[in-house]
Design a protein around this motif. Structure first.
Motif, PDB file in Angstrom:
ATOM      1  N   VAL A   1       0.820  -1.213   0.000  1.00  0.00           N
ATOM      2  CA  VAL A   1       0.000   0.000   0.000  1.00  0.00           C
ATOM      3  C   VAL A   1       0.853   1.262   0.000  1.00  0.00           C
ATOM      4  CG1 VAL A   1      -1.749   1.287   1.287  1.00  0.00           C
ATOM      5  CG2 VAL A   1      -1.860  -1.212   1.173  1.00  0.00           C
ATOM      6  N   GLY A   2       1.979   1.226   0.686  1.00  0.00           N
ATOM      7  CA  GLY A   2       2.753   2.451   0.903  1.00  0.00           C
ATOM      8  C   GLY A   2       2.231   3.168   2.133  1.00  0.00           C
ATOM      9  N   TYR A   3       2.315   4.476   2.146  1.00  0.00           N
ATOM     10  CA  TYR A   3       1.821   5.272   3.269  1.00  0.00           C
ATOM     11  C   TYR A   3       1.421   6.644   2.739  1.00  0.00           C
ATOM     12  CZ  TYR A   3       6.533   7.317   3.162  1.00  0.00           C
ATOM     13  OH  TYR A   3       7.705   7.929   2.779  1.00  0.00           O
ATOM     14  N   PRO A   4       0.645   7.419   3.516  1.00  0.00           N
ATOM     15  CA  PRO A   4       0.201   8.736   3.034  1.00  0.00           C
ATOM     16  C   PRO A   4       1.386   9.572   2.556  1.00  0.00           C
ATOM     17  CG  PRO A   4      -0.911   8.178   5.070  1.00  0.00           C
ATOM     18  CD  PRO A   4       0.109   7.113   4.844  1.00  0.00           C
ATOM     19  N   GLY A   5       1.218  10.157   1.396  1.00  0.00           N
ATOM     20  CA  GLY A   5       2.295  10.938   0.796  1.00  0.00           C
ATOM     21  C   GLY A   5       3.147  10.124  -0.152  1.00  0.00           C
ATOM     22  N   LYS A   6       3.084   8.801  -0.027  1.00  0.00           N
ATOM     23  CA  LYS A   6       3.860   7.940  -0.916  1.00  0.00           C
ATOM     24  C   LYS A   6       3.111   6.611  -1.120  1.00  0.00           C
ATOM     25  CE  LYS A   6       8.601   6.461  -1.824  1.00  0.00           C
ATOM     26  NZ  LYS A   6       9.963   6.289  -1.247  1.00  0.00           N
ATOM     27  N   TYR A   7       1.891   6.737  -1.629  1.00  0.00           N
ATOM     28  CA  TYR A   7       1.090   5.537  -1.872  1.00  0.00           C
ATOM     29  C   TYR A   7       1.581   4.796  -3.119  1.00  0.00           C
ATOM     30  CZ  TYR A   7      -2.409   6.900   1.597  1.00  0.00           C
ATOM     31  OH  TYR A   7      -3.043   7.210   2.770  1.00  0.00           O
ATOM     32  N   SER A   8       1.306   3.491  -3.149  1.00  0.00           N
ATOM     33  CA  SER A   8       1.639   2.655  -4.314  1.00  0.00           C
ATOM     34  C   SER A   8       0.394   2.525  -5.184  1.00  0.00           C
ATOM     35  CB  SER A   8       2.106   1.265  -3.859  1.00  0.00           C
ATOM     36  OG  SER A   8       3.283   1.364  -3.077  1.00  0.00           O
ATOM     37  N   TYR A   9       0.620   2.544  -6.503  1.00  0.00           N
ATOM     38  CA  TYR A   9      -0.492   2.500  -7.451  1.00  0.00           C
ATOM     39  C   TYR A   9      -0.313   1.309  -8.388  1.00  0.00           C
ATOM     40  CZ  TYR A   9      -1.791   7.222  -5.995  1.00  0.00           C
ATOM     41  OH  TYR A   9      -2.174   8.308  -5.262  1.00  0.00           O
ATOM     42  N   MET A  10      -1.446   0.729  -8.754  1.00  0.00           N
ATOM     43  CA  MET A  10      -1.447  -0.360  -9.724  1.00  0.00           C
ATOM     44  C   MET A  10      -1.097   0.195 -11.099  1.00  0.00           C
ATOM     45  SD  MET A  10      -4.564  -3.018 -10.473  1.00  0.00           S
ATOM     46  CE  MET A  10      -4.322  -4.490 -11.468  1.00  0.00           C
ATOM     47  N   PHE A  11      -0.129  -0.417 -11.757  1.00  0.00           N
ATOM     48  CA  PHE A  11       0.346   0.014 -13.079  1.00  0.00           C
ATOM     49  C   PHE A  11       0.969   1.408 -13.043  1.00  0.00           C
ATOM     50  CE2 PHE A  11      -3.577  -2.538 -14.175  1.00  0.00           C
ATOM     51  CZ  PHE A  11      -2.890  -3.710 -14.405  1.00  0.00           C
ATOM     52  N   GLY A  12       1.434   1.878 -11.872  1.00  0.00           N
ATOM     53  CA  GLY A  12       2.105   3.172 -11.808  1.00  0.00           C
ATOM     54  C   GLY A  12       1.177   4.295 -11.415  1.00  0.00           C
ATOM     55  N   ASN A  13       1.767   5.439 -11.166  1.00  0.00           N
ATOM     56  CA  ASN A  13       1.003   6.595 -10.676  1.00  0.00           C
ATOM     57  C   ASN A  13       0.013   7.152 -11.692  1.00  0.00           C
ATOM     58  OD1 ASN A  13       2.441   6.420  -8.312  1.00  0.00           O
ATOM     59  ND2 ASN A  13       3.937   7.998  -8.885  1.00  0.00           N
ATOM     60  N   MET A  14       0.235   6.885 -12.980  1.00  0.00           N
ATOM     61  CA  MET A  14      -0.627   7.472 -14.009  1.00  0.00           C
ATOM     62  C   MET A  14      -2.028   6.888 -13.983  1.00  0.00           C
ATOM     63  SD  MET A  14       1.278   9.721 -15.353  1.00  0.00           S
ATOM     64  CE  MET A  14       0.266  10.152 -16.768  1.00  0.00           C
ATOM     65  N   THR A  15      -2.202   5.649 -13.482  1.00  0.00           N
ATOM     66  CA  THR A  15      -3.517   5.006 -13.528  1.00  0.00           C
ATOM     67  C   THR A  15      -4.474   5.540 -12.469  1.00  0.00           C
ATOM     68  OG1 THR A  15      -2.782   3.252 -12.029  1.00  0.00           O
ATOM     69  CG2 THR A  15      -2.483   2.889 -14.395  1.00  0.00           C
ATOM     70  N   LYS A  16      -3.925   6.101 -11.387  1.00  0.00           N
ATOM     71  CA  LYS A  16      -4.738   6.604 -10.281  1.00  0.00           C
ATOM     72  C   LYS A  16      -5.523   5.485  -9.585  1.00  0.00           C
ATOM     73  CE  LYS A  16      -3.449  10.823 -11.040  1.00  0.00           C
ATOM     74  NZ  LYS A  16      -2.489  11.460 -10.128  1.00  0.00           N
ATOM     75  N   LEU A  17      -5.083   4.213  -9.804  1.00  0.00           N
ATOM     76  CA  LEU A  17      -5.714   3.082  -9.119  1.00  0.00           C
ATOM     77  C   LEU A  17      -4.846   2.717  -7.924  1.00  0.00           C
ATOM     78  CD1 LEU A  17      -6.794   0.866 -12.175  1.00  0.00           C
ATOM     79  CD2 LEU A  17      -8.246   2.380 -10.795  1.00  0.00           C
ATOM     80  N   ARG A  18      -5.178   3.299  -6.779  1.00  0.00           N
ATOM     81  CA  ARG A  18      -4.369   3.087  -5.591  1.00  0.00           C
ATOM     82  C   ARG A  18      -4.606   1.697  -5.013  1.00  0.00           C
ATOM     83  NH1 ARG A  18      -5.137   7.275  -0.786  1.00  0.00           N
ATOM     84  NH2 ARG A  18      -5.597   5.565   0.643  1.00  0.00           N
ATOM     85  N   ASN A  19      -3.517   1.034  -4.631  1.00  0.00           N
ATOM     86  CA  ASN A  19      -3.633  -0.316  -4.083  1.00  0.00           C
ATOM     87  C   ASN A  19      -4.508  -0.325  -2.839  1.00  0.00           C
ATOM     88  OD1 ASN A  19      -2.004  -1.285  -6.099  1.00  0.00           O
ATOM     89  ND2 ASN A  19      -0.159  -1.367  -4.841  1.00  0.00           N
ATOM     90  N   GLU A  20      -5.253  -1.437  -2.709  1.00  0.00           N
ATOM     91  CA  GLU A  20      -6.209  -1.548  -1.599  1.00  0.00           C
ATOM     92  C   GLU A  20      -5.513  -1.703  -0.249  1.00  0.00           C
ATOM     93  OE1 GLU A  20     -10.142  -3.792  -2.486  1.00  0.00           O
ATOM     94  OE2 GLU A  20      -8.562  -4.865  -3.547  1.00  0.00           O
ATOM     95  N   GLU A  21      -6.174  -1.184   0.756  1.00  0.00           N
ATOM     96  CA  GLU A  21      -5.724  -1.384   2.125  1.00  0.00           C
ATOM     97  C   GLU A  21      -6.624  -2.396   2.810  1.00  0.00           C
ATOM     98  OE1 GLU A  21      -4.868   2.029   4.535  1.00  0.00           O
ATOM     99  OE2 GLU A  21      -4.754   3.339   2.771  1.00  0.00           O
ATOM    100  N   CYS A  22      -6.078  -3.043   3.823  1.00  0.00           N
ATOM    101  CA  CYS A  22      -6.876  -3.953   4.629  1.00  0.00           C
ATOM    102  C   CYS A  22      -7.684  -3.170   5.654  1.00  0.00           C
ATOM    103  CB  CYS A  22      -5.986  -4.956   5.361  1.00  0.00           C
ATOM    104  SG  CYS A  22      -5.340  -6.270   4.306  1.00  0.00           S
ATOM    105  N   ASP A  23      -8.756  -3.765   6.098  1.00  0.00           N
ATOM    106  CA  ASP A  23      -9.528  -3.211   7.194  1.00  0.00           C
ATOM    107  C   ASP A  23      -8.651  -3.169   8.450  1.00  0.00           C
ATOM    108  OD1 ASP A  23     -11.548  -3.832   9.620  1.00  0.00           O
ATOM    109  OD2 ASP A  23     -12.601  -2.750   8.035  1.00  0.00           O
TER     110      ASP A  23
END
Length: 916
Positions: free
Chosen positions: A585-607
């Motif tokens: 997932v990363g952390y606020p300010g440095k989140y991980s994205y599916m297929f890179g930052n251009m997709t804007k699809l941020r990886n899911e977090e767990c509950d």
């Protein structure tokens, strides 16, 4: 009726059989069949006259009046048994007529007796039925070729009786004549030159119906339909005639109606007994009549039901332990300190969490996940570790005890020496036809067909590439489902609730994580069913293209292909939730994205309660959905199809609908029909072993399903399917190795689920290393890191951010240093301590379970000692009887070949050595 060829088309031939020809012991010669050869445009398509055309013969009206009941398994003479039935519709296609004429002439040349029922006698007025009877000479010849074991002496070996508590087991037991329909005999391969050695009291009944239809099907698969002298070898066998439409069906007959015993005293009522004592759902608590199943359907189907019954029995123990584990979660519900802190308005209500997605997701209060945290505790508690270890040992016990049960069945069903016969003698007709090149067998020194290495390699490469392509397609679909989860999460987050503004719809019961998980699971299940539908046909096609040599090799190859595909198809979504979601997932300010930052699809977090509850949801939907859909397919579809095709059959008088017509309207059970039954159960086995740590009630669901499955399958075989051709199998084949592989993998997956998906290890580390009062108080605050809202990137901020000057930080699930620290936002030492504890837990759990597994496997022998002793004793006695028989023949004046004598003596010496 023996078909005579070579007559002119206009010639009329009436064929009389004497009493001896018809195998009658007394009485005058009778007219058993006749044939009138007509021009092809007036005949039935193969030169056989209809019954209506025979009406002009003198005395026919009297014969018609005295005609026996048509609901029978005998020819019109009432003596010769119908061993197989072929059906066809004469569509005036001259090529099909010529094929039928040639094929049936070749069948007659093989010695089979044929009798045709005209279309005017059938219910639809367009279907002809060709009845086939194999006389003694044909059966004896092919029983010798196939090395079929037959009885020569009643067994005098005492079988160990199971110890039963009569008062306890009586309600579950069946009558003895149902459980043990046959006397136990010593058997050996049939030799037509030693007929007096075997217990032949009546040649008509010496070979049981299941054995007779197996022999006839063997002949049908190898008889050509080209004329003598021609070389088109591919025109061979009933399978090709069925595929090109020359015949519409080929099947052996059931012995009677399933709801009514046979009226013929000579005919068995085994189908009726199976329905009465086995196929009805009200018999769900009764034991299965395995010996009767084997006698009626053959050993291969008998082994399947024996395995399914044993698997269901073992599931009972796993289900009990799962219920105990779930009950522990319920009873410790009030002691769950972590959930109490989350639900506490003073603790969870005061913790502001960072947005879970970009733009659409607001800041949210931790106590909004109160319900899901309580739900997680039901499955994620201390008892789950114990249950995961128990299941690792249970699966070993199941496989080892099944090997022992299988060994006992091999002995009781006379399959101990069958493997060699199956490999050598059950060569597929397709292999013999398509492999035109021949070479000498180094062992038999006979010429045999073979597939060149170059052709074999090319076929394997194409087959492997096809399988990889389809598996890649599944992975692509799973990635698409993951992208769907990421894309719609924001939509659900904005629609379901806005906690800071108190806008609530159904947020109390459904949160964005749950809504996303449920909808994605349903979409994934639909994709699984669609891909499965297409891949089944592709797998069969590429397996046919490989041209396997034997039926066993064909089934094993198809099994491996289908299971690899199904494994990825059914389990990939569970693997994603268990091992990938929330891990990158990363952390606020440095989140991980599916297929890179251009997709804007941020990886899911767990509950905050962990991803385990989402894995449970995924598992329940896919597993329960598959079982529900499978039962609908297995029960409702055959019932509706058979009802549609025979909706008036049962209301007609029983004498008006012939036995072959009643069976003709039933569904055909293909040669690989059992493959789908095994596949369904092995996929279920994977669900209850690979991911059982996330859902302890999975074995209970499987148990309920299998109790129903046994009776649904029994009902299908008894009422909805034509009688399958009996075939032999000494074990469950390639499925045994697949089960072993799944069992080993399950230890690894459950260890990783407990370490990385469950929240158990972080809680244990906190309790024993970081808690100030050796309690779980403060765990929630300890497990959440702090982030400065002012440092958050604008793209991560909510669009409708409600600014509160009193709130400058938000929390997120991780172990990182707070803002202002010299190592801010880097992992803390507690993170590395937890990671080390997780790895140590995996290593310890795997080693403990594997050591216990291998010790149990070593401790429990595959073959029970009493079965080993009986096998050696029986071999010794069989060789003794054979030796004495040869000696008596030699003494009576028959010449005893020197080589045979020495071989028998040598074999006897070897058996004595083994038993000593």
């Amino acid at each position: 009726m023996r078909r005579l060829t070579g007559k002119a088309k206009e010639e009329t031939l009436i064929e009389l059989h004497s009493a001896s020809d018809s195998q009658l012991t007394d009485g005058p010669a009778v007219l058993t069949a006749f044939r009138i050869n007509l021009p092809s445009d007036e005949g039935s398509g193969n030169g056989v006259n209809s019954l209506s055309e025979r009406a002009s013969l003198p005395g026919h009206s009297e014969t018609e009046r005295l005609r026996p009941n048509r609901d029978t398994v005998f020819f019109r003479d009432g003596v010769r048994r119908i061993d197989f039935v072929l059906s066809y519709v004469d569509d005036k296609d001259e090529r099909k007529q010529e094929r039928r004429k040639t094929f049936e002439a070749n069948l007659a040349n093989e010695g089979l007796h044929l009798e045709t029922e005209d279309k005017s006698e059938s219910k639809d007025q367009k279907t002809y039925f060709l009845k086939i009877h194999a006389p003694w000479e044909v059966l004896a010849k092919h029983a010798d070729i196939l090395k079929i074991k037959v009885p020569f002496k009643e067994s005098d070996i005492q079988h160990g009786q199971d110890v039963h508590l009569d008062w306890l087991s009586c309600p579950f037991r069946l009558p003895d004549h149902i459980m043990h329909p046959q006397t136990d005999y010593f058997t050996c391969p049939f030799d037509k030159n030693k007929e007096d050695f075997f217990l032949i009291n009546d040649k008509d009944t010496f070979f049981p119906p299941s054995m007779r239809n197996r022999i006839v099907f063997y002949i049908l698969g190898r008889v050509p339909y080209y004329s003598e002298g021609r070389t088109d070898k591919e025109k061979t066998g009933i399978k090709r005639l069925l595929s090109n439409g020359t015949y519409t069906a080929a099947f052996p007959l059931h012995d009677c109606r399933y709801w009514k015993a046979a009226r013929d005293a000579e005919c068995e009522s085994e189908r009726f007994n199976l329905y009465k004592h086995w196929a009805r759902f009200l018999c769900f608590y009764k034991e299965q009549p395995l010996n009767l199943i084997k006698k009626y359907y053959g050993e291969k189907i008998g082994i399947y039901f024996a395995w399914l019954g044993f698997y269901t029995e073992m599931l009972f123990f796993a289900a009990v332990m799962g219920v105990i584990c779930f009950t522990y979660g319920l009873l410790s519900y009030d002691d769950n300190k972590s959930s109490a802190e989350i639900c506490d308005p003073e603790i969870g209500g005061s913790i502001l969490m960072c947005p879970l997605c970009d733009k659409k997701c607001p800041f949210w209060k931790l106590n909004t996940t109160c319900l899901s945290s309580w739900q997680s505790h039901l499955f994620d508690n201390e008892g789950t570790i114990f249950f995961a270890i128990f299941m690792g040992i249970w699966v070993t016990l199941f496989l080892e005890f099944w090997k022992r049960r299988q060994a006992r069945l091999e002995y009781e069903w006379d399959l101990v020496d069958f493997e060699e016969e199956q490999q050598q003698l059950q060569i597929r007709p397709e292999f013999e036809i398509k492999c035109t090149k021949r070479r000498k067998n180094k062992i038999t020194q006979e010429m045999e067909p073979y597939l060149p290495v170059t052709s074999k390699c090319a076929r394997f490469c194409f087959s492997g590439a096809t399988v990889i392509l389809w598996i890649s397609l599944i992975v692509a679909c799973i990635i698409g489902v993951i992208a769907y989860r990421l894309a719609v999460y924001a939509a659900f987050a904005s629609i379901i609730k806005d906690p800071l503004r108190k806008i609530q719809l159904v947020g109390r019961f459904i949160n964005p994580q749950l809504a996303t998980s449920v909808t994605a699971s349903c979409i994934n299940f639909a994709i699984i069913m669609i891909l499965n539908f297409f891949y089944e046909r592709v797998a069969i096609w590429i397996t046919d293209m490989e041209i396997p040599k034997t039926h066993l090799e064909y089934e094993n190859r198809l099994t491996i292909k289908m299971f690899l595909f199904q494994f990825v198809n059914y389990y990939s979504s569970c693997f994603y939730v268990a091992f990938f979601k929330g891990k990158f997932v990363g952390y606020p300010g440095k989140y991980s994205y599916m297929f890179g930052n251009m997709t804007k699809l941020r990886n899911e977090e767990c509950d905050p309660g962990g991803c385990l509850i989402e894995l449970t949801t995924q598992l329940v939907i896919v597993m329960a959905g598959k079982q529900l859909w499978g039962n609908i397919q297995e029960a409702l579809l055959p019932l509706m199809r058979n009802w549609w095709s025979s909706r008036r059959g049962r209301h007609n008088h029983e004498n008006h609908i012939s036995r072959w017509e009643q069976d003709y309207v039933l569904l055909n059970f293909s040669q690989i029909g059992l493959f789908y039954e095994y596949l369904e159960m092995v996929i279920q086995f994977g669900f209850i072993t690979l991911f059982v740590a996330s859902f302890p009630l999975a074995p209970l669901l499987a148990l309920f399903n299998n109790i129903l499955e046994i009776r649904v399958d029994a009902w299908k075989f008894t009422t909805q399917f034509r009688r399958p051709v009996a075939s032999k199998a000494r074990n469950i084949g390639a499925w045994q190795e697949i089960l072993n592989s799944v069992a080993i993998l399950s230890v690894v997956t459950n260890a990783f689920i407990m370490a990385f998906t469950s929240d158990m290890i972080p809680r244990m580390v906190y309790l024993y290393a970081y808690s100030k009062d050796s309690s779980m108080s403060g765990y929630i605050n300890n497990s959440l890191s702090v982030y400065n809202i002012s440092q958050m990137h604008p793209d991560n901020m909510p669009e409708d951010y409600w600014h509160d000057n009193s709130t400058t930080t938000c929390r997120y699930r991780d172990y990182r240093y707070p803002p202002g620290h010299e190592k801010q936002y880097n992992h803390t030492m507690q993170f590395w301590h937890i990671l080390a504890a997780k790895m140590a837990f995996i290593i310890i759990m795997e080693h403990v379970v594997f050591v216990v597994k291998f010790f149990v496997a070593w401790l429990i022998p595959d073959v029970p000692s009493d079965v080993k002793a009986r096998i050696k004793r029986e071999r010794y006695l069989v060789h003794n009887y054979l030796y004495n028989y040869e000696v008596q023949k030699a003494t009576a004046g028959c010449q005893l070949p020197h080589s045979g004598t020495s071989l028998t003596s040598l074999d006897e010496h070897e058996v004595v050595s083994e038993s000593s």
